[in-house]
Scaffold this motif. Sequence first.
Motif, short mmCIF file in Angstrom:
data_model
loop_
_atom_site.label_atom_id
_atom_site.label_comp_id
_atom_site.label_asym_id
_atom_site.label_seq_id
_atom_site.Cartn_x
_atom_site.Cartn_y
_atom_site.Cartn_z
N ASP A 1 -114.06 -33.24 -34.60
CA ASP A 1 -113.32 -34.66 -34.46
C ASP A 1 -113.99 -35.53 -35.59
OD1 ASP A 1 -116.04 -34.85 -33.29
OD2 ASP A 1 -115.05 -35.01 -31.17
N GLN B 1 -99.05 -34.73 -29.38
CA GLN B 1 -100.10 -33.86 -29.38
C GLN B 1 -99.68 -32.29 -29.71
OE1 GLN B 1 -103.51 -33.79 -27.40
NE2 GLN B 1 -103.33 -36.00 -26.62
N THR C 1 -100.50 -31.19 -33.12
CA THR C 1 -101.89 -30.90 -33.34
C THR C 1 -101.81 -29.29 -33.02
OG1 THR C 1 -102.76 -33.02 -32.83
CG2 THR C 1 -104.51 -31.20 -32.76
N LYS C 2 -101.27 -29.06 -31.91
CA LYS C 2 -101.29 -27.46 -31.33
C LYS C 2 -100.81 -26.77 -32.45
CE LYS C 2 -100.02 -24.89 -27.36
NZ LYS C 2 -101.33 -23.95 -27.27
N ILE D 1 -103.10 -26.36 -35.44
CA ILE D 1 -104.21 -25.33 -35.17
C ILE D 1 -103.61 -24.01 -35.26
CG2 ILE D 1 -105.50 -24.51 -33.19
CD1 ILE D 1 -105.84 -27.15 -32.21
N VAL E 1 -105.41 -21.42 -38.32
CA VAL E 1 -106.02 -20.34 -37.84
C VAL E 1 -105.22 -19.25 -38.62
CG1 VAL E 1 -107.17 -20.91 -35.90
CG2 VAL E 1 -104.95 -20.13 -35.76
N ILE E 2 -103.88 -19.17 -38.93
CA ILE E 2 -103.45 -18.08 -39.60
C ILE E 2 -103.72 -18.25 -40.90
CG2 ILE E 2 -101.14 -17.02 -40.31
CD1 ILE E 2 -100.12 -18.34 -37.83
N PRO F 1 -104.67 -37.52 -32.09
CA PRO F 1 -105.40 -37.78 -30.82
C PRO F 1 -106.81 -37.46 -30.99
CG PRO F 1 -104.25 -35.44 -30.85
CD PRO F 1 -103.72 -36.29 -32.15
N LYS F 2 -107.19 -36.91 -32.13
CA LYS F 2 -108.76 -36.86 -31.94
C LYS F 2 -109.31 -38.03 -32.78
CE LYS F 2 -108.71 -32.60 -33.90
NZ LYS F 2 -109.32 -31.39 -34.61
N LEU G 1 -103.08 -28.92 -23.70
CA LEU G 1 -104.50 -29.51 -23.71
C LEU G 1 -104.40 -30.83 -24.38
CD1 LEU G 1 -105.92 -26.49 -25.65
CD2 LEU G 1 -106.68 -27.43 -23.38
N TYR H 1 -105.96 -33.30 -26.74
CA TYR H 1 -107.11 -33.11 -27.83
C TYR H 1 -107.91 -34.55 -28.05
CZ TYR H 1 -104.48 -29.20 -29.18
OH TYR H 1 -104.14 -27.80 -29.04
N SER H 2 -107.43 -35.62 -27.06
CA SER H 2 -108.17 -36.98 -27.22
C SER H 2 -109.53 -36.50 -26.40
CB SER H 2 -107.20 -38.15 -27.03
OG SER H 2 -106.85 -37.63 -25.53
N TRP I 1 -107.04 -13.34 -30.58
CA TRP I 1 -106.47 -14.32 -31.17
C TRP I 1 -105.63 -15.04 -30.15
CZ3 TRP I 1 -105.96 -16.42 -35.90
CH2 TRP I 1 -106.50 -15.53 -36.89
#
Lengths: 396, 458
Positions: free
Chosen positions: A74, A165, A168-169, A172, A176-177, A386-387, B3, B5-6, B358
């Motif tokens: 964050d 949000q 964001t997911k 992510i 990661v890929i 959101p972060k 989730l 994230y905040s 994963w």
Amino acid sequence: MSKIESGYNKKSLPNSVSKIGGTLLAIGLLLGIAGFLVDSYRASYAYLVSFIFFLSIAVGSLFLVALEYAANADWSTPFRRISEFFAASLPLLLILVVPLFFNTSNLFLWSHAGYVHGDKMLEAKSAYLNTPFFMVRVIAIILLWLFFYWMITKNSRKQDETKDQVLTKRNITLSVIFIPVFAITITLTAIDWIMSLESKWFSTIFGVYLFAGVVWCSLAALTFSAIKLKENGYLHSAIKEDHYYSLGTLMFAFTAFWGYIAFSQYMLVWYGNLPEETFWFMQRWDGGWKFVSILLIITHFIVPFFGLLSYEAKTNVKRLKFMSVWILCVHFLDMYWLIMPGMSRNNHAYSFSWIDFVFPLVFIGILILVFNKMAEKFNLVPVGDPKLQRGLNFHL
Amino acid sequence: MSLDYSKELTLVQGNMTMADLDNAIAKPMDTKPNKNYFIALAFTSSLLLLGVIAVSLTFYYGIGEWGNNQPVGWAFDITNFVFWVGIAHAGTLISAILYLLRQKWRTAISRFSEAMTIFAVICAGIFPIIHTGRPWLAGYLIPYPNAMQLWPNFVSPLVWDVFAVSTYFIVSLLFWYVGLIPDFATLRDRTVSKIKKFIYSLFSLGWRHSNRDWRHYEKVYMILAGLATPLVLSVHTVVSFDFATSVLPGWHSTIFPPYFVAGAIFSGFAMVVTALVFMRKVFSLENIITMDHLDRMNKIILLTGSMVGYAYLMEFFISWYSGVPTEQYVAINRAFGPYAWGYWVMVSCNSIFPQLFWFRRFRRSIPVMFIVVVLVNVGMWFERFIIIVTSLHRDFLPSSWGMFYPTWVDFSILFGSFGLFFTLVLLFTRTLPVVTMSEIKGVVEGAQPSHYEGDHNA
């Protein structure tokens, strides 16, 4: 949410930024073209040095963005746009690579059919080291980077408006890929553009070596711009020394990491003392190169290590600015040290030339202009992330 | 599953108060162990006894008791050494590196994994001494000006090993002990037994939980973390030098140092997860060592496992790319020669099965993670075995080709080292707090200063 909005107002960068960028680019282009006309052999190498330097910042910045998402960090969220803007130079790689494609015969001995013919070692390698496959690899790698750049930044920008949000997911997942993709592509970049300059040399750690430098200099570019932008009020007002401390820590960590990787490579080659490996380091010791080699140890490891070791140094804005500019220069020196000795493979006496130093102007000019353009169009702070609030609250 | 994230994840669950935490952590030390504990201890100490017998036979008859031969002069002994040194990496990574990176979730697992570090170094330390065949001469490895003016060969990586591992052991032990001091004081203050009070008082070094105590403590902890960080990376680097400084194909590879370090962290984390899965259940610490902790550890396992996979790929590719016939031969021989089964056990356990992580579902499933981490432990043992034996068993001359067949003594020493390790772990869980009592309180909901600052400042 009111805190986020009160602390940041979007405004364009001053005109002087685009003027500086444009001037650098114009002078660089003129001198660069002159360089190619005077000595296209040397100019190809010099261009490659700057090309890799530019590529380091562009793709390294994308890696930093992905790293933030993957690690769910964050503290770096308030800075993320800076790295995104540096990564915005990635599409230009497709154009900037063209001069190199026209000069492969200057750069790579393996691209000469006559040289490869009759040499058993090179003939065996020619399944990998041949011009068409090389070009396909290079283009495919750049396109892969572009794909991830477009997807990740598209979501990030959309979030400025929607604050969704789910974006964001999604990022992510993309990040990661991207990380394993980056690991493999940066390794291939290192092998194709740098290691294969010396067609018979090999080192299994070489990809990691370039990786260390790429992340290091991207962090420096981020740190320098973050501090400059914050000082002039372009970033969120809640950013404080604690955030810089984290950047300083990462630069310090990658200084040590580079030192570790560089030492591992050198020490093992030295200790093994096999002629098929040592000649690469001998090239970097013969003639005047030993001074550059020693200079590299001092500037790439010793100075930044001690310069960033203490807590005070990592929270001192002046020191951080100085060290990040230093790091950018030294990463250029590192690329110079990796690439240029290749051109003097036949005559030991190597001398500097003005041509070696004109191409950085072009590439730095482009980075500045692209950054400026992006800052005009998009927010310098990801206001919908959101972060972001967590990141602004961050303290040691 | 969505989730938010905040918000940061809560580290300690179940609304535990400070007193609840102390009670939950101190419970194994305050109560008598049950029957299962003794059954487990009987099993591990029997394994240990088997190892002691096998080592005694080795000392008595010599290392001819092992399967080592010409050309395979290094086999189970060095494999076990590297395996255990690798296991020893997780603890310091968690306690020192994650501390420097301010990863607060480390507090719940740092104590336990540091203990495993120390026990693993003890297990590792046995092998270099016994593999020389003349363990009574091991003292010559210590550089001191003796009457014969004999010095160890400082250019030998085997000597660096001695320095690296012993330094690492000392610093890890100090680091662990420093972290334990406040907890000893807490235990001293709450125990009712006089004997325990005496012991705890002795080890708490007069700790009073005062501001001054904490100030010194935090400085020391920070410095030790800073020292332990390069050390932990250097240990496995030096171990990799044992191989990489030689000119043997399959050993001489510049990627060995980071590759070994990544593999060490990988295997260490796998071992910690293996033990944590049981420990948190048996001692009812599920609210402290939560599923989120295991989830994060599994992410690190995935990351380091993939780094190891990257190294396998690089080695294979560069052996072809190098154009050196012996390098190419060793790579082919590893993957398709007489030890191919071991090679593919290594590749699948280390680089393929961890890819399950994963998926969040698998990272948070106890049965899946348990199977994967056990496979990782197996795979990492095989990795060292494959590196060592396949590079040796076919020498440059085909007349010097051979195979390695382990004897029952080899296996007994290997099992014995597991017996030693788990015996020590079992004894530890009953004698010392398995979670850092003092640190865990700093990450409980409401303990962070940000909760006060959030609304007022800026």
